[in-house]
Scaffold this motif. Structure first.
Motif, PDB file in Angstrom:
ATOM      1  N   GLU A  30      41.529  -6.411 -23.605  1.00 36.60           N
ATOM      2  CA  GLU A  30      42.188  -5.140 -24.028  1.00 36.60           C
ATOM      3  C   GLU A  30      43.539  -5.052 -23.616  1.00 36.60           C
ATOM      4  O   GLU A  30      44.367  -4.626 -24.266  1.00 36.60           O
ATOM      5  CB  GLU A  30      41.255  -4.007 -23.642  1.00 36.60           C
ATOM      6  CG  GLU A  30      40.148  -3.809 -24.287  1.00 36.60           C
ATOM      7  CD  GLU A  30      38.899  -2.992 -23.711  1.00 36.60           C
ATOM      8  OE1 GLU A  30      39.324  -2.478 -22.730  1.00 36.60           O
ATOM      9  OE2 GLU A  30      37.748  -2.804 -24.203  1.00 36.60           O
ATOM     10  N   SER A  68      48.105   2.611 -27.902  1.00 36.65           N
ATOM     11  CA  SER A  68      47.299   3.880 -28.220  1.00 36.65           C
ATOM     12  C   SER A  68      45.776   3.288 -28.099  1.00 36.65           C
ATOM     13  O   SER A  68      44.927   3.768 -27.699  1.00 36.65           O
ATOM     14  CB  SER A  68      47.687   4.667 -29.370  1.00 36.65           C
ATOM     15  OG  SER A  68      48.837   5.397 -29.059  1.00 36.65           O
ATOM     16  N   GLN A  69      45.677   2.085 -29.146  1.00 37.81           N
ATOM     17  CA  GLN A  69      44.197   1.463 -29.323  1.00 37.81           C
ATOM     18  C   GLN A  69      44.046   1.013 -28.040  1.00 37.81           C
ATOM     19  O   GLN A  69      42.719   0.951 -27.774  1.00 37.81           O
ATOM     20  CB  GLN A  69      44.444   0.577 -30.581  1.00 37.81           C
ATOM     21  CG  GLN A  69      43.221  -0.129 -30.899  1.00 37.81           C
ATOM     22  CD  GLN A  69      42.263   1.028 -31.482  1.00 37.81           C
ATOM     23  OE1 GLN A  69      42.648   1.847 -32.411  1.00 37.81           O
ATOM     24  NE2 GLN A  69      41.149   1.223 -31.111  1.00 37.81           N
ATOM     25  N   SER A  86      36.359  11.244 -19.872  1.00 33.64           N
ATOM     26  CA  SER A  86      36.383  10.666 -21.326  1.00 33.64           C
ATOM     27  C   SER A  86      37.364  11.832 -22.140  1.00 33.64           C
ATOM     28  O   SER A  86      37.705  11.612 -23.329  1.00 33.64           O
ATOM     29  CB  SER A  86      34.835  10.692 -21.911  1.00 33.64           C
ATOM     30  OG  SER A  86      34.488  12.172 -21.614  1.00 33.64           O
ATOM     31  N   PRO A 131      40.637  13.355 -23.593  1.00 34.71           N
ATOM     32  CA  PRO A 131      42.105  12.840 -23.598  1.00 34.71           C
ATOM     33  C   PRO A 131      43.014  13.731 -22.941  1.00 34.71           C
ATOM     34  O   PRO A 131      42.767  14.946 -22.695  1.00 34.71           O
ATOM     35  CB  PRO A 131      42.146  13.035 -25.169  1.00 34.71           C
ATOM     36  CG  PRO A 131      41.165  14.184 -25.555  1.00 34.71           C
ATOM     37  CD  PRO A 131      40.015  13.893 -24.681  1.00 34.71           C
ATOM     38  N   LEU A 153      44.674   1.767 -24.949  1.00 35.68           N
ATOM     39  CA  LEU A 153      44.040   2.617 -23.810  1.00 35.68           C
ATOM     40  C   LEU A 153      42.611   3.356 -24.331  1.00 35.68           C
ATOM     41  O   LEU A 153      41.876   3.541 -23.553  1.00 35.68           O
ATOM     42  CB  LEU A 153      45.133   3.734 -23.789  1.00 35.68           C
ATOM     43  CG  LEU A 153      46.387   3.396 -23.009  1.00 35.68           C
ATOM     44  CD1 LEU A 153      47.488   4.526 -23.271  1.00 35.68           C
ATOM     45  CD2 LEU A 153      46.133   2.835 -21.595  1.00 35.68           C
ATOM     46  N   GLU A 154      42.556   3.520 -25.765  1.00 32.19           N
ATOM     47  CA  GLU A 154      41.324   4.145 -26.318  1.00 32.19           C
ATOM     48  C   GLU A 154      40.243   3.094 -25.974  1.00 32.19           C
ATOM     49  O   GLU A 154      39.186   3.358 -25.418  1.00 32.19           O
ATOM     50  CB  GLU A 154      41.654   4.419 -27.634  1.00 32.19           C
ATOM     51  CG  GLU A 154      40.113   5.146 -28.170  1.00 32.19           C
ATOM     52  CD  GLU A 154      40.407   5.242 -29.703  1.00 32.19           C
ATOM     53  OE1 GLU A 154      39.405   5.269 -30.419  1.00 32.19           O
ATOM     54  OE2 GLU A 154      41.405   5.367 -30.314  1.00 32.19           O
ATOM     55  N   ASN A 155      40.347   1.881 -26.170  1.00 29.70           N
ATOM     56  CA  ASN A 155      39.374   0.952 -25.931  1.00 29.70           C
ATOM     57  C   ASN A 155      39.020   0.892 -24.637  1.00 29.70           C
ATOM     58  O   ASN A 155      37.922   0.585 -24.071  1.00 29.70           O
ATOM     59  CB  ASN A 155      39.747  -0.346 -26.522  1.00 29.70           C
ATOM     60  CG  ASN A 155      39.846  -0.510 -27.947  1.00 29.70           C
ATOM     61  OD1 ASN A 155      38.992   0.536 -28.731  1.00 29.70           O
ATOM     62  ND2 ASN A 155      40.514  -1.345 -28.627  1.00 29.70           N
ATOM     63  N   THR A 205      39.300   2.916 -22.125  1.00 30.71           N
ATOM     64  CA  THR A 205      38.901   4.304 -21.551  1.00 30.71           C
ATOM     65  C   THR A 205      37.374   3.940 -22.087  1.00 30.71           C
ATOM     66  O   THR A 205      36.357   4.419 -21.184  1.00 30.71           O
ATOM     67  CB  THR A 205      39.454   5.299 -22.185  1.00 30.71           C
ATOM     68  OG1 THR A 205      40.815   5.308 -21.805  1.00 30.71           O
ATOM     69  CG2 THR A 205      38.910   6.601 -21.687  1.00 30.71           C
ATOM     70  N   ALA A 206      36.956   3.799 -23.265  1.00 30.71           N
ATOM     71  CA  ALA A 206      35.574   3.648 -23.735  1.00 30.71           C
ATOM     72  C   ALA A 206      34.907   2.791 -22.772  1.00 30.71           C
ATOM     73  O   ALA A 206      33.520   2.830 -22.749  1.00 30.71           O
ATOM     74  CB  ALA A 206      35.638   3.358 -25.361  1.00 30.71           C
TER      75      ALA A 206
END
Length: 233
Positions: free
Chosen positions: A80, A177-178, A227, A229, A180-182, A184-185
């Protein structure tokens, strides 16, 4: 990028440490099985020996599971955060684009300086020197054409720079953005799974239902905060 590499290194180290500790506990349990009974008979703790060995094995198994999870998490995080590496790899091309623009601007300004010098020389020439005047006028005409071409080249490169910069910024914004989203998930999923392992181990080691419930509530609250934002995201 350095901080990302440090993070991956820390995660890898955490997984390796958990694995080493788990294997060490298995060895201790094996030693307890081989010699602990005989030694415990002298201390009056023989009845606790089997329970201690079982607890050590449970803990060792949990640590090995955590180690395997961390190995997967580390690989995923490295993948990531590779977006940062890709961005750095694109920087030389961006720098070359701006250098090309700068070189074209220098050419343009140099030609303008030459034109100014020749115009000044023309103004100072004696009107009798007709041939020299004609030569200078011809040179000035050529310089004016060169300046127009240089400025047109500069404007073209500038337009390309601006368009590429806007495109690069938009792509990086979407990719970050993608990423950071991945990221965090992945972290939330790993934390949840590891919490399940520790809660299961705590239950096996004799934690009361109240204690387990309290741990689950605390973990749920912490993960809920992670989780969420950021405000304004």
């Amino acid at each position: 990028m350095l901080q990302a590499e440090k993070l991956v290194g820390k995660l890898d180290q955490l997984g390796a440490t958990a694995g080493d500790l788990g294997l060490s506990l298995f060895k201790v349990a094996k030693l307890e099985e081989a010699e602990g009974g005989a030694l415990a008979s002298y201390t009056g703790t023989l009845r606790y020996s089997s329970g201690l060995i079982a607890d050590q094995k449970r803990t060792a198994a949990a640590l090995v599971r955590i180690s395997k999870m961390m190995g997967k998490v580390t690989g995923r995080v490295a993948l990531e955060l590779g977006t940062l590496h890709d961005s750095l790899a694109a920087m030389p091309a961006a720098v070359r684009g701006y250098m090309s623009r700068e070189h074209q601007m220098i050419t343009w300004h140099t030609l303008e300086g030459d034109l100014e010098a020749k115009q000044k020389a023309l103004a100072e020439l004696d009107k009798i020197k007709v041939k020299r005047v004609d030569d200078l006028k011809g040179e000035i005409s050529c310089l004016e054409l060169s300046i127009s071409a240089a400025k047109a080249g500069y404007d073209k490169i500038k337009a390309v720079n601006l368009a590429e910069t806007a495109r690069f910024a938009a792509e990086r914004r979407a990719e970050y953005s993608q990423m950071l989203e991945n990221f965090t998930a992945t972290q939330v999923a790993a934390a949840e799974r590891m919490a399940e392992v520790w809660v299961q181990l705590a239950a096996e080691l004799g934690a009361t239902p109240e204690q387990l419930a309290a741990v689950k509530v605390n973990n749920s609250g912490a993960l809920g905060v992670v989780s969420q934002p950021p405000a304004g995201a």
